[in-house]
Write a protein that holds these residues in place. Structure first.
Motif, mmCIF file in Angstrom:
data_model
loop_
_atom_site.group_PDB
_atom_site.id
_atom_site.type_symbol
_atom_site.label_atom_id
_atom_site.label_comp_id
_atom_site.label_asym_id
_atom_site.label_seq_id
_atom_site.Cartn_x
_atom_site.Cartn_y
_atom_site.Cartn_z
ATOM 1 N N THR A 415 0.832 -1.195 0.000
ATOM 2 C CA THR A 415 0.000 0.000 0.000
ATOM 3 C C THR A 415 0.865 1.242 0.000
ATOM 4 O O THR A 415 2.050 1.196 0.347
ATOM 5 N N ASP A 416 0.286 2.359 -0.373
ATOM 6 C CA ASP A 416 1.015 3.623 -0.348
ATOM 7 C C ASP A 416 1.494 3.923 1.064
ATOM 8 O O ASP A 416 0.746 3.810 2.033
ATOM 9 N N GLY A 417 2.759 4.312 1.179
ATOM 10 C CA GLY A 417 3.321 4.681 2.465
ATOM 11 C C GLY A 417 3.766 3.501 3.306
ATOM 12 O O GLY A 417 4.206 3.656 4.439
ATOM 13 N N SER A 418 3.667 2.277 2.750
ATOM 14 C CA SER A 418 4.083 1.086 3.486
ATOM 15 C C SER A 418 5.437 0.620 2.990
ATOM 16 O O SER A 418 5.685 0.560 1.787
ATOM 17 N N ASP A 419 6.339 0.299 3.936
ATOM 18 C CA ASP A 419 7.663 -0.173 3.557
ATOM 19 C C ASP A 419 7.663 -1.658 3.213
ATOM 20 O O ASP A 419 8.396 -2.108 2.337
ATOM 21 N N LYS A 420 6.861 -2.427 3.937
ATOM 22 C CA LYS A 420 6.830 -3.856 3.727
ATOM 23 C C LYS A 420 5.567 -4.247 2.974
ATOM 24 O O LYS A 420 4.509 -3.685 3.168
ATOM 25 N N GLY A 421 5.717 -5.247 2.112
ATOM 26 C CA GLY A 421 4.576 -5.721 1.353
ATOM 27 C C GLY A 421 4.180 -7.122 1.772
ATOM 28 O O GLY A 421 4.924 -7.829 2.442
ATOM 29 N N GLN A 422 2.981 -7.520 1.382
ATOM 30 C CA GLN A 422 2.539 -8.899 1.559
ATOM 31 C C GLN A 422 3.011 -9.698 0.353
ATOM 32 O O GLN A 422 2.973 -9.213 -0.776
ATOM 33 N N VAL A 423 3.437 -10.915 0.588
ATOM 34 C CA VAL A 423 3.997 -11.742 -0.483
ATOM 35 C C VAL A 423 3.290 -13.086 -0.511
ATOM 36 O O VAL A 423 3.040 -13.692 0.529
ATOM 37 N N LYS A 424 2.933 -13.543 -1.707
ATOM 38 C CA LYS A 424 2.303 -14.860 -1.868
ATOM 39 C C LYS A 424 2.860 -15.507 -3.131
ATOM 40 O O LYS A 424 2.868 -14.904 -4.204
ATOM 41 N N THR A 425 3.339 -16.740 -3.000
ATOM 42 C CA THR A 425 3.884 -17.489 -4.118
ATOM 43 C C THR A 425 2.977 -18.664 -4.441
ATOM 44 O O THR A 425 2.574 -19.404 -3.540
#
Length: 462
Positions: A415-425
Motif C-alpha cells: 500500500t502507499d506509504g508502506s515499507d513492507k509488502g505482503q507476499v504470496k507465491t
C-alpha cells in the motif's frame, strides 16, 4: 584491405557451413537411428528468469491502531498470515491455559490420523487426579471418553482432563511435552517452550510429576496466533467444541461447566455475558495465572474474513475481553480480504513455456491457486507486482501431464506509504498435457533449427 580479407573469410566460412549442412543432411537421412541434435529455437532462446508486471487494486491509506493496556498483543488474518496489529508480539511470556491449544491440536491430530477415536475410553492416573487449578475433579481409575475430556479441556480449561489426554496419547505427560515442542517447531513457533500440557507454573504441578528443569512454559503472542491458525486450517471443526456454552460433565454434577470465553456470539442472550458477546466470535482459548495475568486467543469471522487476535497480560477477566474487542474492531473496521488473482489465471507475458522433446514446442500455463491479500478499506492506488521463476527448458521434458508444475509466480502487494509488502507465491501449471514427440518429428525440428541458424547467418553477411 583488412575489411576485404574479413569479408572473404566470412564467405569461405559460410561455404564450409553449406557443405557441412549437406553432408549432415545426407548422414541424417541415411541413418536408421533417431537423431535429435538441436532444440526448437524457442526453447533454446527462452531462459529461466524473472518477469515483472503490476496491477492496480482500489483501496485506502493507513489508520491508527487502538491504544492497549497489555503486555503483548497481535492481530492476524490467517489465510494470508498478514499481521494487522502488533504490540511486543515476539516476547516469550507465560501463556497460562492458552497452552492447551497445543494439547487440543495434537489430540485432534491423533483422531484425524486414526490413532485415537473420540469414543475411546481414557483411564485417569495419579498425575491427572492430583492436578490443581481449574479442574473437573477426576479421581484415579475414573474412565471417560476422549471426547468428554476434550470438551472439559476446551470449554472448562480443566487441567486434570488435559493431563489425562496427554498421558493417553504419549504414556506420560513429559513424553507428550516433547511432542508439543516438536510440533511447535514444525509450525514455526520460534518463541515457545512447553514444560507441561496445561500451562500451569512448574510449582503448581504435582510434585512427583514436575519436570527436571527450572524453565517455565512461555509463548509469544505471535506464536499463539500461529498455533490458532493451524487449528483453524487443519481442524476446521474446532467450533464443535469451542462454541459450547456449558457442558454437564457427569449426570450427577450439580452444575455444568461454563465456557470461560465470555465473547462467544451466542452469549448475546446470556444476561451476565451479553455485553461481551462479539458478532462472529467462535473461539479460541482463555488463560490465567498470577504470572501470566489474563490472556485470550480469540477468533471471529465477518463478511467472509476471519481474524485471530491474541492479548496477553490483561489485569482482569473483563479487561482481556474488552481489549480483544478493540483489537478485532480495528481489523474488521479497516481491512478486508480481496482476491487479486483467481485460480487458473493466465499470466500476461508468460502465457506459454517451452518444452523439450514434445509433440509441441511449448505449453500454455496458468496459476494453480487464487491469490488474496488483506487490503485497507478505501486505500488509494495500492499495487500488486509479480515475479516469475520458470523451470529451465532443459528440465521440462515431455511427456508432461496436465497440471504439471513448470515454475512459480510470486505476487507482492504494497500500500502507499508502506515499507513492507505482503507476499504470496503460487505454482504455475500446464493447462494441457504434452506427449513425447517421435524421433522423426525431432529430426525435422532439429534440421529446421540448423538451417534457420545457417540462413540467418548468410542474411547477416549482406
Amino acid at each position: 584491405m583488412k575489411a576485404n580479407n574479413q569479408k572473404q573469410k566470412s564467405k569461405r566460412s559460410m561455404i564450409k557451413k553449406s557443405v557441412t549442412a549437406v553432408m549432415v543432411l545426407n548422414m541424417m537421412y541415411m541413418s536408421a537411428l533417431p537423431v535429435v541434435s538441436h532444440l526448437d529455437p524457442t526453447v533454446a532462446t527462452f531462459a529461466a528468469g524473472t518477469t515483472t508486471a503490476s496491477m492496480n487494486i482500489v483501496g485506502t491509506g493507513s489508520v491508527n491502531p487502538p491504544s492497549l493496556a497489555l503486555r503483548s498483543a497481535i492481530l492476524i488474518e490467517p489465510s494470508t498470515g498478514q499481521v494487522l496489529l502488533s504490540m511486543n508480539p515476539d516476547e516469550p511470556l507465560p501463556p497460562a491455559s492458552m497452552t492447551k491449544m497445543m494439547t487440543e491440536y495434537i489430540v485432534a491430530e491423533q483422531v484425524k490420523q486414526g490413532k485415537l477415536k473420540w469414543t475411546d475410553k481414557v483411564t485417569v492416573n495419579d498425575n491427572a487426579a492430583q492436578s490443581v487449578g481449574s479442574r473437573i475433579f477426576l479421581a484415579k481409575g475414573d474412565q471417560h471418553t476422549v471426547e468428554e475430556l476434550y470438551i472439559a479441556m476446551a470449554v472448562g480449561s480443566a487441567n486434570d482432563a488435559t493431563v489425562a489426554l496427554a498421558e493417553r496419547v504419549s504414556g506420560t505427560e513429559q513424553d507428550f511435552v516433547k511432542l508439543m515442542n516438536e510440533t511447535a517447531q514444525k509450525m514455526g513457533m520460534k518463541n515457545t517452550y512447553f514444560i507441561n500440557a496445561t500451562g500451569l507454573d512448574r510449582k503448581d504441578m504435582p510434585e512427583a510429576f514436575q519436570p527436571n528443569t527450572d524453565r517455565e512454559t512461555v509463548m509469544s503472542a505471535r506464536d499463539a496466533a500461529i498455533l490458532a491458525s493451524n487449528i483453524i486450517k487443519d481442524h476446521p471443526d474446532y467450533k464443535r467444541f469451542t462454541t459450547i456454552q456449558s457442558y454437564k460433565f457427569r449426570p450427577t454434577d450439580k452444575a455444568p461447566i461454563v465456557n470461560y470465553n465470555w465473547m462467544l456470539e451466542a452469549n448475546k442472550n446470556i444476561t451476565n455475558f451479553k455485553k461481551f458477546a462479539y458478532p462472529g466470535l467462535d473461539g479460541m482459548k482463555t488463560g490465567h495465572t498470577s504470572n501470566a495475568g489474563n490472556c485470550f486467543t480469540g477468533t471471529a469471522e465477518r463478511n467472509g474474513m476471519r481474524l485471530i487476535s491474541v492479548v496477553m497480560g490483561a489485569d482482569s477477566e473483563p479487561h482481556r475481553f474488552t481489549e480483544t474487542a478493540k483489537v478485532l474492531n480495528y481489523g474488521f473496521d479497516n481491512f478486508e480480504v480481496k482476491q487479486v488473482v483467481a485460480p487458473k489465471t493466465v499470466v500476461k507475458g508468460v502465457e506459454n513455456v517451452p518444452v523439450t522433446k514434445g509433440t509441441e514446442t511449448e505449453v500454455p500455463v496458468v496459476t494453480k491457486d487464487a491469490v488474496s491479500f488483506v487490503v485497507p478499506k478505501g486505500a488509494s492506488n495500492p499495487k500488486v507486482t509479480f515475479t516469475t521463476n520458470i523451470t529451465p527448458a532443459s528440465s521440462l521434458v515431455a511427456p508432461l501431464k496436465q497440471g504439471a508444475k513448470v515454475g512459480t509466480i510470486t505476487y507482492t502487494y504494497k500500500t502507499d506509504g508502506s515499507d513492507k509488502g505482503q507476499v504470496k507465491t503460487v505454482d504455475l501449471i500446464t493447462t494441457t498435457p504434452v506427449e513425447e514427440g517421435g524421433w522423426f518429428r525431432m529430426l525435422f525440428r532439429a534440421i529446421g533449427h540448423f538451417f534457420g541458424e545457417l540462413f540467418q547467418g548468410i542474411k547477416n553477411l549482406f
